[in-house]
Motif scaffolding. Structure first.
Motif, PDB file in Angstrom:
ATOM      1  N   CYS A  12      12.404   8.153   3.476  1.00  0.00           N
ATOM      2  CA  CYS A  12      11.189   6.942   3.601  1.00  0.00           C
ATOM      3  C   CYS A  12      12.027   6.242   4.830  1.00  0.00           C
ATOM      4  N   ALA A  13      10.745   6.469   5.924  1.00  0.00           N
ATOM      5  CA  ALA A  13      11.053   5.359   6.464  1.00  0.00           C
ATOM      6  C   ALA A  13       9.619   4.396   6.538  1.00  0.00           C
ATOM      7  N   ALA A  14      10.786   3.445   7.557  1.00  0.00           N
ATOM      8  CA  ALA A  14      10.170   1.880   6.811  1.00  0.00           C
ATOM      9  C   ALA A  14      10.234   0.946   8.711  1.00  0.00           C
ATOM     10  N   SER A  15       9.021   0.536   9.055  1.00  0.00           N
ATOM     11  CA  SER A  15       8.744  -0.605  10.234  1.00  0.00           C
ATOM     12  C   SER A  15       8.515  -1.271   9.652  1.00  0.00           C
ATOM     13  N   GLY A  16       7.719  -2.351  10.814  1.00  0.00           N
ATOM     14  CA  GLY A  16       6.901  -3.569  10.616  1.00  0.00           C
ATOM     15  C   GLY A  16       7.881  -4.816   9.893  1.00  0.00           C
ATOM     16  N   PHE A  17       8.884  -4.543   9.833  1.00  0.00           N
ATOM     17  CA  PHE A  17       9.587  -5.580   9.063  1.00  0.00           C
ATOM     18  C   PHE A  17      10.996  -5.380   9.002  1.00  0.00           C
ATOM     19  N   TYR A  18      12.280  -6.844   8.449  1.00  0.00           N
ATOM     20  CA  TYR A  18      13.487  -6.170   8.703  1.00  0.00           C
ATOM     21  C   TYR A  18      13.932  -5.607   7.842  1.00  0.00           C
TER      22      TYR A  18
ATOM     23  N   GLN B 269       2.696  -3.853  11.357  1.00  0.00           N
ATOM     24  CA  GLN B 269       2.046  -3.576   9.911  1.00  0.00           C
ATOM     25  C   GLN B 269       3.286  -3.044   9.382  1.00  0.00           C
ATOM     26  N   VAL B 270       3.777  -3.810   8.610  1.00  0.00           N
ATOM     27  CA  VAL B 270       4.521  -2.691   7.754  1.00  0.00           C
ATOM     28  C   VAL B 270       3.563  -1.513   7.176  1.00  0.00           C
ATOM     29  N   GLN B 271       4.934  -0.664   7.063  1.00  0.00           N
ATOM     30  CA  GLN B 271       4.857   0.969   6.903  1.00  0.00           C
ATOM     31  C   GLN B 271       5.715   2.293   6.389  1.00  0.00           C
ATOM     32  N   LEU B 272       5.626   2.696   4.946  1.00  0.00           N
ATOM     33  CA  LEU B 272       6.711   3.575   4.667  1.00  0.00           C
ATOM     34  C   LEU B 272       5.839   4.828   4.526  1.00  0.00           C
ATOM     35  N   VAL B 273       6.937   5.595   5.387  1.00  0.00           N
ATOM     36  CA  VAL B 273       6.032   7.261   5.125  1.00  0.00           C
ATOM     37  C   VAL B 273       7.186   8.250   4.394  1.00  0.00           C
ATOM     38  N   GLU B 274       6.982   8.648   3.496  1.00  0.00           N
ATOM     39  CA  GLU B 274       7.920   9.484   2.703  1.00  0.00           C
ATOM     40  C   GLU B 274       7.635  10.808   3.731  1.00  0.00           C
ATOM     41  N   SER B 275       8.980  11.799   2.939  1.00  0.00           N
ATOM     42  CA  SER B 275       9.034  12.670   3.311  1.00  0.00           C
ATOM     43  C   SER B 275       9.869  13.819   2.518  1.00  0.00           C
ATOM     44  N   GLY B 276       9.768  14.904   2.395  1.00  0.00           N
ATOM     45  CA  GLY B 276      11.235  15.692   2.069  1.00  0.00           C
ATOM     46  C   GLY B 276      10.781  16.825   0.789  1.00  0.00           C
ATOM     47  N   GLY B 277       9.815  16.116   0.515  1.00  0.00           N
ATOM     48  CA  GLY B 277       8.865  16.945  -0.604  1.00  0.00           C
ATOM     49  C   GLY B 277       8.920  18.366  -0.429  1.00  0.00           C
ATOM     50  N   GLY B 278       8.304  19.608  -1.873  1.00  0.00           N
ATOM     51  CA  GLY B 278       8.524  20.514  -1.776  1.00  0.00           C
ATOM     52  C   GLY B 278       7.991  20.747  -2.995  1.00  0.00           C
ATOM     53  N   LEU B 279       8.227  22.538  -3.352  1.00  0.00           N
ATOM     54  CA  LEU B 279       8.624  23.104  -3.902  1.00  0.00           C
ATOM     55  C   LEU B 279      10.189  24.110  -4.389  1.00  0.00           C
ATOM     56  N   VAL B 280      10.652  23.449  -5.222  1.00  0.00           N
ATOM     57  CA  VAL B 280      12.201  24.453  -5.348  1.00  0.00           C
ATOM     58  C   VAL B 280      12.260  24.571  -6.856  1.00  0.00           C
ATOM     59  N   GLN B 281      13.029  25.890  -6.978  1.00  0.00           N
ATOM     60  CA  GLN B 281      12.944  25.997  -8.778  1.00  0.00           C
ATOM     61  C   GLN B 281      14.441  25.211  -9.154  1.00  0.00           C
TER      62      GLN B 281
ATOM     63  N   GLY C 294       8.722  -7.603  -2.444  1.00  0.00           N
ATOM     64  CA  GLY C 294       8.638  -9.557  -1.721  1.00  0.00           C
ATOM     65  C   GLY C 294       8.612  -9.535  -0.362  1.00  0.00           C
ATOM     66  N   ILE C 295       7.956  -8.992   0.785  1.00  0.00           N
ATOM     67  CA  ILE C 295       8.506  -8.684   2.722  1.00  0.00           C
ATOM     68  C   ILE C 295       7.625 -10.559   2.753  1.00  0.00           C
ATOM     69  N   TRP C 296       8.298 -10.709   3.558  1.00  0.00           N
ATOM     70  CA  TRP C 296       8.069 -11.658   3.885  1.00  0.00           C
ATOM     71  C   TRP C 296       7.082 -11.633   5.062  1.00  0.00           C
ATOM     72  N   VAL C 297       4.943 -11.969   4.483  1.00  0.00           N
ATOM     73  CA  VAL C 297       4.280 -11.851   5.631  1.00  0.00           C
ATOM     74  C   VAL C 297       3.371 -13.500   6.173  1.00  0.00           C
ATOM     75  N   GLY C 298       3.970 -13.915   6.892  1.00  0.00           N
ATOM     76  CA  GLY C 298       3.609 -15.513   6.747  1.00  0.00           C
ATOM     77  C   GLY C 298       4.569 -15.797   6.190  1.00  0.00           C
ATOM     78  N   VAL C 299       3.423 -16.334   5.613  1.00  0.00           N
ATOM     79  CA  VAL C 299       4.206 -17.325   4.330  1.00  0.00           C
ATOM     80  C   VAL C 299       4.100 -16.976   2.558  1.00  0.00           C
ATOM     81  N   VAL C 300       3.444 -15.690   2.964  1.00  0.00           N
ATOM     82  CA  VAL C 300       3.455 -15.321   1.301  1.00  0.00           C
ATOM     83  C   VAL C 300       4.210 -14.365   0.841  1.00  0.00           C
ATOM     84  N   LYS C 301       5.166 -13.830   0.020  1.00  0.00           N
ATOM     85  CA  LYS C 301       5.166 -12.479  -0.197  1.00  0.00           C
ATOM     86  C   LYS C 301       4.178 -10.938  -0.701  1.00  0.00           C
TER      87      LYS C 301
END
Length: 121
Positions: free
Chosen positions: A22-28, A1-13, A100-107
């Protein structure tokens, strides 16, 4: 399935830098534009930046122009947001979005879980 995983946030001055991923998987991945949004406490979620599928075109909202850079590595299925000269008003949860990721016949649209960025001294 489609997954989006963000990283890299934090506290900065103020004036500092962060790089979000943002690492993506499950789609083209390389066929779709990607977006970064942010949502500050008590405010609506807002678009920050967009990058085309091949990475050849980018667009930024006025508050971040000249300070943020969106990029992507289609070989790694990852989109990045380089944030420089950070200001306290950049404090927010940052999300990546695939539209607008195509999943079967729907976006469908997909969001990551978000990563917190806090700019404070």
């Amino acid at each position: 399935q489609v997954q989006l995983v963000e990283s890299g946030g934090g506290l900065v001055q103020p004036g500092g830098s962060l790089r979000l991923s943002c690492a993506a998987s499950g789609f083209y991945f390389s066929a779709y534009a990607m977006r970064w949004y942010r949502q500050a406490p008590g405010k609506e979620r807002e678009l920050v930046a967009v990058i085309s599928s091949a990475g050849s075109s980018t667009n930024y909202q006025d508050p971040v122009k000249g300070r943020f850079t969106i990029s992507r590595d289609n070989a790694k299925n990852t989109v990045y947001l380089q944030m420089n000269s950070l200001k306290p008003e950049d404090t927010a949860v940052y999300y990546c979005k695939a539209e607008g990721i195509w999943v079967g016949v729907v976006k469908k649209d997909y969001w990551g879980q978000g990563t917190q960025v806090t700019v404070s001294s």
